[in-house]
Enzyme design. Structure first.
Site, mmCIF file in Angstrom:
data_model
loop_
_atom_site.group_PDB
_atom_site.id
_atom_site.type_symbol
_atom_site.label_atom_id
_atom_site.label_comp_id
_atom_site.label_asym_id
_atom_site.label_seq_id
_atom_site.Cartn_x
_atom_site.Cartn_y
_atom_site.Cartn_z
ATOM 1 N N HIS A 135 32.954 -21.565 21.239
ATOM 2 C CA HIS A 135 32.299 -20.727 22.248
ATOM 3 C C HIS A 135 33.062 -20.822 23.562
ATOM 4 O O HIS A 135 33.558 -21.888 23.937
ATOM 5 C CB HIS A 135 30.816 -21.059 22.422
ATOM 6 C CG HIS A 135 30.476 -22.302 23.163
ATOM 7 N ND1 HIS A 135 30.378 -22.363 24.547
ATOM 8 C CD2 HIS A 135 30.196 -23.552 22.718
ATOM 9 C CE1 HIS A 135 30.016 -23.573 24.911
ATOM 10 N NE2 HIS A 135 29.919 -24.315 23.820
ATOM 11 N N ASP A 147 33.049 -28.514 27.750
ATOM 12 C CA ASP A 147 32.058 -27.721 27.019
ATOM 13 C C ASP A 147 32.073 -26.274 27.479
ATOM 14 O O ASP A 147 31.343 -25.902 28.405
ATOM 15 C CB ASP A 147 30.654 -28.313 27.210
ATOM 16 C CG ASP A 147 29.596 -27.526 26.431
ATOM 17 O OD1 ASP A 147 28.418 -27.624 26.797
ATOM 18 O OD2 ASP A 147 29.974 -26.801 25.491
ATOM 19 N N GLU A 181 26.844 -18.851 23.809
ATOM 20 C CA GLU A 181 26.395 -19.953 22.935
ATOM 21 C C GLU A 181 25.344 -20.760 23.664
ATOM 22 O O GLU A 181 24.377 -21.229 23.095
ATOM 23 C CB GLU A 181 27.585 -20.843 22.554
ATOM 24 C CG GLU A 181 27.255 -21.939 21.551
ATOM 25 C CD GLU A 181 26.734 -23.222 22.183
ATOM 26 O OE1 GLU A 181 26.847 -23.376 23.418
ATOM 27 O OE2 GLU A 181 26.180 -24.067 21.451
ATOM 28 N N GLU A 182 25.536 -20.950 24.951
ATOM 29 C CA GLU A 182 24.633 -21.813 25.714
ATOM 30 C C GLU A 182 23.224 -21.215 25.821
ATOM 31 O O GLU A 182 22.287 -21.904 26.179
ATOM 32 C CB GLU A 182 25.201 -22.075 27.119
ATOM 33 C CG GLU A 182 26.549 -22.757 27.121
ATOM 34 C CD GLU A 182 26.509 -24.228 26.687
ATOM 35 O OE1 GLU A 182 25.437 -24.701 26.244
ATOM 36 O OE2 GLU A 182 27.543 -24.897 26.764
ATOM 37 N N HIS A 297 27.121 -30.274 30.792
ATOM 38 C CA HIS A 297 26.309 -29.249 31.451
ATOM 39 C C HIS A 297 26.165 -29.477 32.941
ATOM 40 O O HIS A 297 25.163 -29.078 33.552
ATOM 41 C CB HIS A 297 24.934 -29.139 30.774
ATOM 42 C CG HIS A 297 24.998 -28.450 29.450
ATOM 43 N ND1 HIS A 297 23.891 -28.130 28.698
ATOM 44 C CD2 HIS A 297 26.063 -28.026 28.716
ATOM 45 C CE1 HIS A 297 24.254 -27.544 27.581
ATOM 46 N NE2 HIS A 297 25.567 -27.465 27.553
ATOM 47 N N ASP A 312 44.153 -34.055 22.309
ATOM 48 C CA ASP A 312 45.401 -33.915 21.537
ATOM 49 C C ASP A 312 45.126 -34.082 20.048
ATOM 50 O O ASP A 312 45.492 -33.238 19.227
ATOM 51 C CB ASP A 312 46.398 -34.974 22.023
ATOM 52 C CG ASP A 312 47.779 -34.757 21.415
ATOM 53 O OD1 ASP A 312 48.581 -35.700 21.432
ATOM 54 O OD2 ASP A 312 48.046 -33.644 20.920
ATOM 55 N N ASP A 316 45.280 -31.063 17.210
ATOM 56 C CA ASP A 316 46.188 -31.186 16.055
ATOM 57 C C ASP A 316 45.402 -31.156 14.747
ATOM 58 O O ASP A 316 45.885 -30.628 13.739
ATOM 59 C CB ASP A 316 46.995 -32.489 16.138
ATOM 60 C CG ASP A 316 48.006 -32.471 17.274
ATOM 61 O OD1 ASP A 316 48.395 -33.547 17.741
ATOM 62 O OD2 ASP A 316 48.381 -31.361 17.719
HETATM 63 N N1 DTR Z 1 24.961 -27.737 21.956
HETATM 64 C C1 DTR Z 1 26.358 -27.805 22.329
HETATM 65 C C2 DTR Z 1 26.844 -29.234 22.433
HETATM 66 C C3 DTR Z 1 26.434 -30.091 21.299
HETATM 67 C C4 DTR Z 1 25.498 -31.082 21.334
HETATM 68 N N2 DTR Z 1 25.439 -31.695 20.081
HETATM 69 C C5 DTR Z 1 26.321 -31.081 19.273
HETATM 70 C C6 DTR Z 1 26.650 -31.336 17.936
HETATM 71 C C7 DTR Z 1 27.622 -30.529 17.326
HETATM 72 C C8 DTR Z 1 28.235 -29.512 18.064
HETATM 73 C C9 DTR Z 1 27.913 -29.260 19.414
HETATM 74 C C10 DTR Z 1 26.957 -30.059 19.995
HETATM 75 C C11 DTR Z 1 26.584 -27.141 23.652
HETATM 76 O O1 DTR Z 1 25.958 -27.563 24.618
HETATM 77 O O2 DTR Z 1 27.436 -26.225 23.709
HETATM 78 ZN ZN ZN Z 2 26.876 -26.707 26.206
HETATM 79 CA CA CA Z 3 49.503 -33.137 19.701
HETATM 80 ZN ZN ZN Z 4 29.299 -26.289 23.710
#
Ligand code: DTR
Ligand code: ZN
Ligand code: CA
Ligand code: ZN
Length: 448
Positions: A135, A147, A181-182, A297, A312, A316
């Site tokens: 996302h 994030d 996504e959020e 966040h 990194d 990869d």
């Molecule tokens: N919800 C996602 C971050 C997040 C928290 N726990 C997990 C586990 C697996 C993938 C993502 C996440 C966000 O805040 O974008």
């Molecule tokens: Zn998030």
């Molecule tokens: Ca690398």
């Molecule tokens: Zn996220």
């Protein structure tokens, strides 16, 4: 013994040996069809094309762009804000210049226009399309560099590496950057919901990368499709970096809409708001008792909120998974020997064991023998866990750690068991060495 997939009652519940059969791989669309000319010899599998080592500097350059975009647009890259569309334009520009066929898919959420960016790499068998995505939106409170600029940058650099290599994979490759996504995986849900079922069936797998550069990182692998999971775990075993399965990721990111329609999914995660345990700090370094990402966040999720080593390695690993799952005969999920009988662990008492009988193999066990344990126990710091080879040799999997108050040991370990004969009775030995708190062995398995 006939090899079979997990068939439930056909085998004694307590002891199952499973090998996901060819049918399973075909059903998951993970069998590569390699053009005959590419085969070294009709019977030989196509040579594995090694994925490139993605230059960390390139990945970080994308993060710097995301940071600059946020700084120039109110401090964020959130859905409905100018910083998000600027992020889309940046990623699209890179991909158009690299020869991808890009599509911007619009949707509406909360009264604002949202955008998904889809990038197809021309060629490959479009009836077996491998997808990788992340996302691109941040929360409104910050620039969202970890994030999820980190996942977006890792996927982008992988796509650019495909272009640099002029890769000709067996499968068709499609990359995606999701909006909103959020707000609840709005963009990825819009994409899947609007994908005709005939097109859905052509998606052989979806790889998701949401937070892969956390400053106090863990190395978590989604425990969904076994072949995808093994591809990531084998990569980290090669680096001698232990991984854990991501147990609370279900429904928390953009793989969920794909999983909900039966598409095999997998992915990587370096941790968010939860605190790293002392046991995890022992195996991964970093700070116990501190969140994997304490700027989750928040406005401090900037370019200084990223661990370069995690970024990194995970970038990869994305490239490794794309090269492996799209260009080569996929790694077979391996032979699994499992015991699911519960065994009570006496509080501060004698050790208990659970046995799996390995038969029908030749030679020694592998140098990267995978041991997955599922021990339900409050205050897991009480618990010591060993693997016992058939000759009694003990391999320490987990030490006791007094202040690790978290519950349960649900983890994957890699043991160099190459000095041990493969066949025989392997045991998991568990002992509770501190009073109060009890639990039980729920299940464990060996994968050869
Ligand atoms: N919800 C996602 C971050 C997040 C928290 N726990 C997990 C586990 C697996 C993938 C993502 C996440 C966000 O805040 O974008
Ligand atoms: Zn998030
Ligand atoms: Ca690398
Ligand atoms: Zn996220």
């Amino acid at each position: 013994m006939r090899l079979s997939r997990v068939v439930g009652p056909a085998l004694p519940r307590a002891l199952r040996r499973t090998t996901a059969g060819v049918a399973a791989l075909a059903a998951a669309g993970l069998l590569a069809t390699v053009a005959p000319s590419a085969l070294a010899a009709p019977s030989a599998p196509a040579p594995a094309l090694a994925a490139p080592d993605l230059p960390l500097a390139n990945v970080k350059a994308h993060l710097s762009q995301f940071q600059s975009i946020a700084s120039a647009n109110g401090g964020n890259r959130a859905h409905g804000r100018p910083g998000y569309k600027a992020s889309i334009d940046y990623v699209k520009g890179k991909l158009d210049a690299a020869g991808f066929t890009t599509t911007v898919q619009q949707f509406t959420s909360g009264g604002a226009t949202g955008y998904n960016l889809i990038a197809d790499w021309p060629g490959g068998d479009t009836t077996k399309t491998l997808m990788a995505g992340a996302h691109l939106d941040s929360v409104s409170s910050g620039p969202g560099v970890n994030d999820n600029g980190s996942g977006s940058a890792g996927v982008l650099e992988t796509a650019l590496a495909v272009s640099r290599a002029q890769l000709k994979p067996a499968k068709h490759l499609r990359f995606a950057w999701w909006g909103a996504e959020e707000l609840g995986m709005v963009g990825s849900r819009h994409y899947v919901n609007n994908l005709p079922s005939t097109e859905r069936s052509k998606v052989s797998g979806y790889l998701n990368f949401d937070m892969i550069g956390s400053p106090n990182p863990g190395y978590f692998v989604y425990d969904d499709d076994p072949t995808i999971e093994k591809t990531f775990k084998d990569y980290y075993a090669g680096l001698n970096v232990p991984t854990e399965i991501e147990t609370d990721g279900d429904g928390r990111s953009d793989h969920a809409p794909f999983k909900n329609v039966g598409i095999p999914v997998g992915g990587l995660f370096s941790g968010a708001e939860r605190a790293k345990s002392s046991a995890q700090a022992q195996k991964w370094g970093g700070t116990a008792g501190q969140a994997f990402d304490r700027c989750y966040h928040s406005s401090c999720d900037t370019t200084s909120n990223v661990n370069d080593t995690a970024l990194d390695r995970n970038s990869d690993a994305i490239a490794h998974a794309v090269w492996t799952l799209a260009t080569d005969t996929p790694v077979p999920p391996g032979d699994v020997y499992e015991n699911t009988t519960d065994v009570a662990i006496p509080d501060n008492g004698a050790a208990v064991t659970s046995t799996v009988d390995v038969t029908g193999r030749t030679g020694n066990a592998p140098a990267a023998l995978k041991v997955d344990v599922d021990i339900r126990h409050t205050w897991r710091g009480d618990v010591v866990v060993d693997l016992l080879a058939p000759d009694g040799t003990a391999y320490r999997l987990k030490n006791s750690s007094g202040n690790d108050s978290a519950d349960n040991v649900i983890a994957s370990y890699t043991v160099n068991a190459s000095a041990e004969t493969a066949n025989g009775a392997w045991k998991l030995r568990v002992q509770d060495v501190a009073s109060q708190d009890t639990g039980y062995i729920n299940s464990w398995k060996l994968t050869f």
